[in-house]
Design an enzyme around this catalytic site. Sequence first.
Site, PDB file in Angstrom:
ATOM      1  N   ARG A   1      -3.493  13.173  67.859  1.00  0.00           N
ATOM      2  CA  ARG A   1      -2.780  12.219  67.098  1.00  0.00           C
ATOM      3  C   ARG A   1      -1.411  12.847  66.559  1.00  0.00           C
ATOM      4  O   ARG A   1      -0.605  12.038  66.347  1.00  0.00           O
ATOM      5  CB  ARG A   1      -3.970  11.913  65.900  1.00  0.00           C
ATOM      6  CG  ARG A   1      -5.150  11.251  66.322  1.00  0.00           C
ATOM      7  CD  ARG A   1      -6.314  11.112  65.531  1.00  0.00           C
ATOM      8  NE  ARG A   1      -7.235  10.139  66.078  1.00  0.00           N
ATOM      9  CZ  ARG A   1      -8.040   9.482  65.214  1.00  0.00           C
ATOM     10  NH1 ARG A   1      -8.257   9.754  64.132  1.00  0.00           N
ATOM     11  NH2 ARG A   1      -9.032   8.744  66.080  1.00  0.00           N
TER      12      ARG A   1
ATOM     13  N   ASP B   1      -6.394  -2.183  53.676  1.00  0.00           N
ATOM     14  CA  ASP B   1      -6.646  -0.725  54.538  1.00  0.00           C
ATOM     15  C   ASP B   1      -5.509  -0.116  54.185  1.00  0.00           C
ATOM     16  O   ASP B   1      -4.397  -0.456  53.615  1.00  0.00           O
ATOM     17  CB  ASP B   1      -6.564  -1.210  55.829  1.00  0.00           C
ATOM     18  CG  ASP B   1      -7.142  -0.249  56.941  1.00  0.00           C
ATOM     19  OD1 ASP B   1      -8.316  -0.272  57.246  1.00  0.00           O
ATOM     20  OD2 ASP B   1      -6.480   0.985  57.081  1.00  0.00           O
TER      21      ASP B   1
HETATM   22  C1  LIG Z   1     -13.739   2.743  61.605  1.00  0.00           C
HETATM   23  S1  LIG Z   1     -12.526   1.706  60.518  1.00  0.00           S
HETATM   24  C2  LIG Z   1     -13.781   0.573  59.853  1.00  0.00           C
HETATM   25  C3  LIG Z   1     -13.437  -0.847  59.798  1.00  0.00           C
HETATM   26  C4  LIG Z   1     -14.389  -1.948  59.579  1.00  0.00           C
HETATM   27  N1  LIG Z   1     -14.728  -1.829  58.264  1.00  0.00           N
HETATM   28  C5  LIG Z   1     -15.642  -1.802  60.435  1.00  0.00           C
HETATM   29  O1  LIG Z   1     -16.676  -1.181  60.143  1.00  0.00           O
HETATM   30  O2  LIG Z   1     -15.634  -2.181  61.772  1.00  0.00           O
HETATM   31  C6  LIG Z   1     -12.011   2.942  59.018  1.00  0.00           C
HETATM   32  C7  LIG Z   1     -10.970   2.249  58.373  1.00  0.00           C
HETATM   33  O3  LIG Z   1     -10.732   2.525  57.214  1.00  0.00           O
HETATM   34  C8  LIG Z   1      -9.533   2.799  56.790  1.00  0.00           C
HETATM   35  N2  LIG Z   1      -9.185   4.185  55.973  1.00  0.00           N
HETATM   36  C9  LIG Z   1      -9.177   5.505  55.835  1.00  0.00           C
HETATM   37  N3  LIG Z   1      -9.287   6.007  54.775  1.00  0.00           N
HETATM   38  C10 LIG Z   1      -8.746   4.961  53.956  1.00  0.00           C
HETATM   39  C11 LIG Z   1      -8.152   5.058  52.436  1.00  0.00           C
HETATM   40  N4  LIG Z   1      -8.325   6.252  51.918  1.00  0.00           N
HETATM   41  N5  LIG Z   1      -8.206   3.707  51.988  1.00  0.00           N
HETATM   42  C12 LIG Z   1      -8.313   2.365  52.682  1.00  0.00           C
HETATM   43  N6  LIG Z   1      -8.671   2.692  53.886  1.00  0.00           N
HETATM   44  C13 LIG Z   1      -8.728   3.642  54.553  1.00  0.00           C
HETATM   45  C14 LIG Z   1      -8.729   3.185  58.258  1.00  0.00           C
HETATM   46  O4  LIG Z   1      -7.396   3.241  58.294  1.00  0.00           O
HETATM   47  C15 LIG Z   1      -9.669   2.529  59.167  1.00  0.00           C
HETATM   48  O5  LIG Z   1      -8.768   1.158  59.494  1.00  0.00           O
END
Ligand SMILES: C[S@@+](CC[C@H](N)C(=O)[O-])C[C@H]1O[C@@H](n2cnc3c(N)ncnc32)[C@H](O)[C@@H]1O
Length: 288
Positions: free
Chosen positions: A49, A159
């Site tokens: 990454r 997000d």
């Molecule tokens: C695996 S995805 C989950 C997407 C959706 N909620 C699902 O369950 O299908 C995790 C998401 O969390 C976001 N994320 C990670 N750290 C975060 C933070 N500190 N604040 C907000 N979003 C965050 C990432 O950018 C990513 O898009």
Amino acid sequence: MSRSSLMPVQPAVTDVTLTRDDMGFIAKLVYEQAGIVIREHKEAMTRGRLARRVKALGLGSVAEYCAFLKTPAAQDELPELINAVTTNHTAFFRERHHFDHLRKDVLPKLVQERSNRRGRIRIWSSACSSGEEPYTIAASCRDVLGSRSDLDFRILATDIDTDILVRAEAGIYPAELFERLPPDVKPMLKFDGAPGRTEVRISDDLRRLIAFKRLNLIETWPMRGPFDVIFCRNVFIYFDTQTKASILDRFVALLAPGGFLYLGHSESLPQPHPQLRLIGRTIYERIP
Ligand SMILES: C[S@@+](CC[C@H](N)C(=O)[O-])C[C@H]1O[C@@H](n2cnc3c(N)ncnc32)[C@H](O)[C@@H]1O
């Protein structure tokens, strides 16, 4: 013709070696910025990454990138670093039992309670990734609410990742994703696009129910709530117990009494919460 114009163009070689010190530096920075814990066994993935950022900045190695991040000039790079290290995997109707619960148990009750008062219904998708989750919420809600306009109904989708939010807001997806949906939910997810198109766009009617915003869950939140439902799925897995507990307290403060919190399939509360009651598979109800 010069000799160089005859030579095949060689792709720039990127040295992706990630020393233990640099791995420690990146892990600390990402934890401070986003609360995400990068464990040692994720080293290969992290290297890959970071290599994307090394290339984008025209640098030669991950070591050079880490050195750059230590300079004051790197402030603008921090969001890009976070965008690069987030895992965005998601899907329409992922963990479908939450949407079944929303449609069958939550929304009909809310509609009944709020109908004659131009009632406000608010749902928050707090780690919305590329939008599949909030669009599935919108589709589920439309299925229950129909076209009624006597309710003030909105979805907030947030997000940390600014790149993924651009994609989410555009609402454009490969048509095959819709083809693969179970037949009973497929008609709910309305989109524009002629049959045979490889890409389709979520319909205006569903898109306008959602406001997409950047929000870092570990920073302060501008919203006052209350929310009737909060989705926080598949993001707690990246946080430690302390971060989860602090976010959870703030979710509870923003949830309406009787409101619901959905977590991801492998997630649970860091510890029992006096105001949350488990009522289904990773479904918690806020008790007054
Ligand atoms: C695996 S995805 C989950 C997407 C959706 N909620 C699902 O369950 O299908 C995790 C998401 O969390 C976001 N994320 C990670 N750290 C975060 C933070 N500190 N604040 C907000 N979003 C965050 C990432 O950018 C990513 O898009």
